[in-house]
Design a protein around this motif. Structure first.
Motif, PDB file in Angstrom:
ATOM      1  N   ASN A  40       0.824  -1.209   0.000  1.00  0.00           N
ATOM      2  CA  ASN A  40       0.000   0.000   0.000  1.00  0.00           C
ATOM      3  C   ASN A  40       0.860   1.262   0.000  1.00  0.00           C
ATOM      4  OD1 ASN A  40      -2.414   1.481  -0.030  1.00  0.00           O
ATOM      5  ND2 ASN A  40      -2.503   1.580   2.203  1.00  0.00           N
ATOM      6  N   ILE A  41       1.743   1.334  -0.978  1.00  0.00           N
ATOM      7  CA  ILE A  41       2.653   2.473  -1.109  1.00  0.00           C
ATOM      8  C   ILE A  41       2.550   3.037  -2.525  1.00  0.00           C
ATOM      9  CG2 ILE A  41       4.265   1.690   0.671  1.00  0.00           C
ATOM     10  CD1 ILE A  41       6.024   0.549  -1.575  1.00  0.00           C
ATOM     11  N   PRO A  42       2.955   4.293  -2.719  1.00  0.00           N
ATOM     12  CA  PRO A  42       2.850   4.891  -4.046  1.00  0.00           C
ATOM     13  C   PRO A  42       3.963   4.470  -4.993  1.00  0.00           C
ATOM     14  CG  PRO A  42       3.622   6.512  -2.456  1.00  0.00           C
ATOM     15  CD  PRO A  42       3.310   5.275  -1.686  1.00  0.00           C
ATOM     16  N   ILE A  43       3.627   4.470  -6.269  1.00  0.00           N
ATOM     17  CA  ILE A  43       4.605   4.371  -7.349  1.00  0.00           C
ATOM     18  C   ILE A  43       4.829   5.775  -7.887  1.00  0.00           C
ATOM     19  CG2 ILE A  43       5.039   3.509  -9.684  1.00  0.00           C
ATOM     20  CD1 ILE A  43       3.242   1.129  -9.032  1.00  0.00           C
ATOM     21  N   CYS A  44       6.082   6.138  -8.072  1.00  0.00           N
ATOM     22  CA  CYS A  44       6.418   7.476  -8.566  1.00  0.00           C
ATOM     23  C   CYS A  44       7.317   7.370  -9.792  1.00  0.00           C
ATOM     24  CB  CYS A  44       7.149   8.280  -7.483  1.00  0.00           C
ATOM     25  SG  CYS A  44       6.262   8.437  -5.927  1.00  0.00           S
ATOM     26  N   MET A  45       7.080   8.262 -10.750  1.00  0.00           N
ATOM     27  CA  MET A  45       7.948   8.341 -11.912  1.00  0.00           C
ATOM     28  C   MET A  45       7.869   9.743 -12.506  1.00  0.00           C
ATOM     29  SD  MET A  45       5.674   5.866 -14.434  1.00  0.00           S
ATOM     30  CE  MET A  45       6.985   5.584 -15.615  1.00  0.00           C
ATOM     31  N   GLN A  46       8.770  10.034 -13.424  1.00  0.00           N
ATOM     32  CA  GLN A  46       8.829  11.357 -14.049  1.00  0.00           C
ATOM     33  C   GLN A  46       7.528  11.652 -14.788  1.00  0.00           C
ATOM     34  OE1 GLN A  46       9.194  12.536 -17.387  1.00  0.00           O
ATOM     35  NE2 GLN A  46      10.045  14.574 -16.981  1.00  0.00           N
ATOM     36  N   LYS A  47       7.192  12.912 -14.911  1.00  0.00           N
ATOM     37  CA  LYS A  47       5.868  13.314 -15.386  1.00  0.00           C
ATOM     38  C   LYS A  47       5.538  12.878 -16.810  1.00  0.00           C
ATOM     39  CE  LYS A  47       7.464  17.973 -16.642  1.00  0.00           C
ATOM     40  NZ  LYS A  47       7.282  19.425 -16.369  1.00  0.00           N
ATOM     41  N   ASN A  48       6.540  12.518 -17.614  1.00  0.00           N
ATOM     42  CA  ASN A  48       6.262  12.039 -18.967  1.00  0.00           C
ATOM     43  C   ASN A  48       6.046  10.525 -19.021  1.00  0.00           C
ATOM     44  OD1 ASN A  48       6.503  14.612 -20.149  1.00  0.00           O
ATOM     45  ND2 ASN A  48       8.733  14.422 -20.189  1.00  0.00           N
ATOM     46  N   GLY A  49       5.961   9.892 -17.860  1.00  0.00           N
ATOM     47  CA  GLY A  49       5.892   8.436 -17.812  1.00  0.00           C
ATOM     48  C   GLY A  49       4.538   7.825 -18.081  1.00  0.00           C
ATOM     49  N   LYS A  50       3.498   8.628 -18.170  1.00  0.00           N
ATOM     50  CA  LYS A  50       2.142   8.090 -18.285  1.00  0.00           C
ATOM     51  C   LYS A  50       1.965   7.177 -19.492  1.00  0.00           C
ATOM     52  CE  LYS A  50      -2.689   9.689 -18.204  1.00  0.00           C
ATOM     53  NZ  LYS A  50      -3.050   9.088 -16.898  1.00  0.00           N
ATOM     54  N   ILE A  51       2.530   7.538 -20.626  1.00  0.00           N
ATOM     55  CA  ILE A  51       2.353   6.731 -21.839  1.00  0.00           C
ATOM     56  C   ILE A  51       3.023   5.368 -21.690  1.00  0.00           C
ATOM     57  CG2 ILE A  51       4.390   7.624 -23.065  1.00  0.00           C
ATOM     58  CD1 ILE A  51       2.649   7.540 -25.626  1.00  0.00           C
ATOM     59  N   TYR A  52       4.105   5.296 -20.912  1.00  0.00           N
ATOM     60  CA  TYR A  52       4.768   4.016 -20.661  1.00  0.00           C
ATOM     61  C   TYR A  52       4.007   3.203 -19.612  1.00  0.00           C
ATOM     62  CZ  TYR A  52       8.719   6.053 -23.181  1.00  0.00           C
ATOM     63  OH  TYR A  52       9.508   6.631 -24.134  1.00  0.00           O
ATOM     64  N   ALA A  53       3.563   3.877 -18.568  1.00  0.00           N
ATOM     65  CA  ALA A  53       2.865   3.181 -17.484  1.00  0.00           C
ATOM     66  C   ALA A  53       1.576   2.527 -17.961  1.00  0.00           C
ATOM     67  CB  ALA A  53       2.571   4.159 -16.348  1.00  0.00           C
ATOM     68  N   GLU A  54       0.883   3.175 -18.900  1.00  0.00           N
ATOM     69  CA  GLU A  54      -0.452   2.722 -19.292  1.00  0.00           C
ATOM     70  C   GLU A  54      -0.507   2.033 -20.646  1.00  0.00           C
ATOM     71  OE1 GLU A  54      -3.047   6.069 -18.957  1.00  0.00           O
ATOM     72  OE2 GLU A  54      -2.775   6.241 -16.782  1.00  0.00           O
ATOM     73  N   ASN A  72      15.915  14.817   6.250  1.00  0.00           N
ATOM     74  CA  ASN A  72      17.236  14.995   5.645  1.00  0.00           C
ATOM     75  C   ASN A  72      17.614  13.852   4.702  1.00  0.00           C
ATOM     76  OD1 ASN A  72      17.878  17.459   7.036  1.00  0.00           O
ATOM     77  ND2 ASN A  72      18.240  16.237   8.875  1.00  0.00           N
ATOM     78  N   PHE A  73      16.757  12.845   4.631  1.00  0.00           N
ATOM     79  CA  PHE A  73      17.001  11.712   3.745  1.00  0.00           C
ATOM     80  C   PHE A  73      16.089  11.878   2.535  1.00  0.00           C
ATOM     81  CE2 PHE A  73      16.823   7.366   2.208  1.00  0.00           C
ATOM     82  CZ  PHE A  73      18.105   6.884   2.441  1.00  0.00           C
ATOM     83  N   LYS A  74      16.686  12.210   1.410  1.00  0.00           N
ATOM     84  CA  LYS A  74      15.856  12.569   0.257  1.00  0.00           C
ATOM     85  C   LYS A  74      16.616  12.363  -1.044  1.00  0.00           C
ATOM     86  CE  LYS A  74      17.146  17.343   1.279  1.00  0.00           C
ATOM     87  NZ  LYS A  74      16.655  18.653   1.755  1.00  0.00           N
ATOM     88  N   LEU A  75      15.859  12.324  -2.115  1.00  0.00           N
ATOM     89  CA  LEU A  75      16.391  12.230  -3.463  1.00  0.00           C
ATOM     90  C   LEU A  75      15.753  13.308  -4.329  1.00  0.00           C
ATOM     91  CD1 LEU A  75      16.173   8.363  -3.944  1.00  0.00           C
ATOM     92  CD2 LEU A  75      18.294   9.675  -3.851  1.00  0.00           C
ATOM     93  N   LYS A  76      16.521  13.838  -5.249  1.00  0.00           N
ATOM     94  CA  LYS A  76      15.989  14.803  -6.221  1.00  0.00           C
ATOM     95  C   LYS A  76      15.833  14.100  -7.566  1.00  0.00           C
ATOM     96  CE  LYS A  76      17.540  19.046  -6.413  1.00  0.00           C
ATOM     97  NZ  LYS A  76      18.429  20.216  -6.655  1.00  0.00           N
ATOM     98  N   ILE A  77      14.679  14.302  -8.204  1.00  0.00           N
ATOM     99  CA  ILE A  77      14.468  13.723  -9.531  1.00  0.00           C
ATOM    100  C   ILE A  77      14.941  14.710 -10.588  1.00  0.00           C
ATOM    101  CG2 ILE A  77      12.033  14.465  -9.547  1.00  0.00           C
ATOM    102  CD1 ILE A  77      11.488  12.035 -11.385  1.00  0.00           C
ATOM    103  N   ILE A  78      15.862  14.250 -11.428  1.00  0.00           N
ATOM    104  CA  ILE A  78      16.439  15.078 -12.487  1.00  0.00           C
ATOM    105  C   ILE A  78      16.060  14.448 -13.827  1.00  0.00           C
ATOM    106  CG2 ILE A  78      18.575  15.984 -13.480  1.00  0.00           C
ATOM    107  CD1 ILE A  78      19.840  15.731 -10.694  1.00  0.00           C
ATOM    108  N   PRO A  79      15.379  15.173 -14.708  1.00  0.00           N
ATOM    109  CA  PRO A  79      14.974  14.598 -15.985  1.00  0.00           C
ATOM    110  C   PRO A  79      16.184  14.288 -16.856  1.00  0.00           C
ATOM    111  CG  PRO A  79      14.635  16.962 -16.014  1.00  0.00           C
ATOM    112  CD  PRO A  79      15.031  16.615 -14.610  1.00  0.00           C
ATOM    113  N   CYS A  80      16.124  13.145 -17.535  1.00  0.00           N
ATOM    114  CA  CYS A  80      17.235  12.749 -18.406  1.00  0.00           C
ATOM    115  C   CYS A  80      16.681  11.905 -19.550  1.00  0.00           C
ATOM    116  CB  CYS A  80      18.290  11.981 -17.602  1.00  0.00           C
ATOM    117  SG  CYS A  80      19.858  11.769 -18.467  1.00  0.00           S
ATOM    118  N   ALA A  81      15.897  12.540 -20.391  1.00  0.00           N
ATOM    119  CA  ALA A  81      15.270  11.846 -21.517  1.00  0.00           C
ATOM    120  C   ALA A  81      16.310  11.453 -22.561  1.00  0.00           C
ATOM    121  CB  ALA A  81      14.204  12.743 -22.148  1.00  0.00           C
TER     122      ALA A  81
END
Length: 209
Positions: free
Chosen positions: A73-87, A122-131
């Protein structure tokens, strides 16, 4: 703490647990396959996974995500252009191998946003786009720990193929230089399919090439 496990269906892929040593909470990066094995490892290691983070939407990186999401019961996260791949199984390539992987209830992240652990701000990650390998390619970077989870954007001595849906060689090369090679030289790069390397080592590799 970073734990790396090779999982696979057709193609072996590195799945990573990025875990806060103090709280034992963390993130699962690229749940590519073998959901039951990954769930067993979570229980065995007494880890609490707060989010599944995907570097891109190819089947070999997302194959176990839905089952783990449902179980924990946790979220899946991905870059904002991922919808076409996810679905779309044609775009995530699962349909080519007799599967129909479709992800639902995905959180699409804004570029350069931070994914912060609930138990330790203080424990975190930054998402950096890399198409370039895909439209939704992204890396997850920790400045504090000097590590970047790069998916298939770059490998040790190589890079991800660009002849699949949404791929583009020029875009990938530009992003590697602008998004990865601008990280500190000592940054460890953890990819989807090769052993660890560093920004400095890959810069040298590209210069030789």
């Amino acid at each position: 703490m970073i734990l790396q496990y090779e999982v696979g269906y057709i193609i072996d892929t590195n799945a990573y647990f990025y875990v806060d040593d103090e709280t034992r909470h963390g993130f699962l990066i690229d749940a590519g396959a073998e959901a039951q094995r990954l769930l067993h490892l979570i229980n065995e290691r007494k880890i609490t996974v707060e989010k599944i983070l995907l570097t891109h939407g190819h089947y070999d990186h997302i194959g176990a995500a839905a089952e783990i999401q449902q179980t924990l019961n946790i979220p899946i996260c991905m870059q904002k252009n991922g919808k076409i791949y996810a679905e779309n199984p044609a775009w995530n390539l699962s349909s080519e191998f007799g599967q129909e992987i479709i992800l639902k209830n995905v959180n699409y992240l804004e570029d350069y946003s931070e994914i912060v652990l609930s138990t330790n701000e203080n424990f975190k990650l930054k998402i950096i786009p890399c198409a370039g390998h895909t439209l939704d390619g992204a890396i997850y970077y920790s400045e504090k720990d000097g590590v970047a989870f790069v998916g298939d954007s770059i490998f040790k001595g190589s890079y991800g193929r660009t002849d699949l849906p949404g791929g583009d060689t020029e875009t990938l090369f530009e992003n590697i230089k602008a998004k990865i090679f601008t990280l500190p030289d000592e940054t460890v790069l953890l990819s989807g399919h090769t052993p660890p390397t560093t920004v400095q080592a890959e810069k040298c590799s590209w210069i030789v090439r």
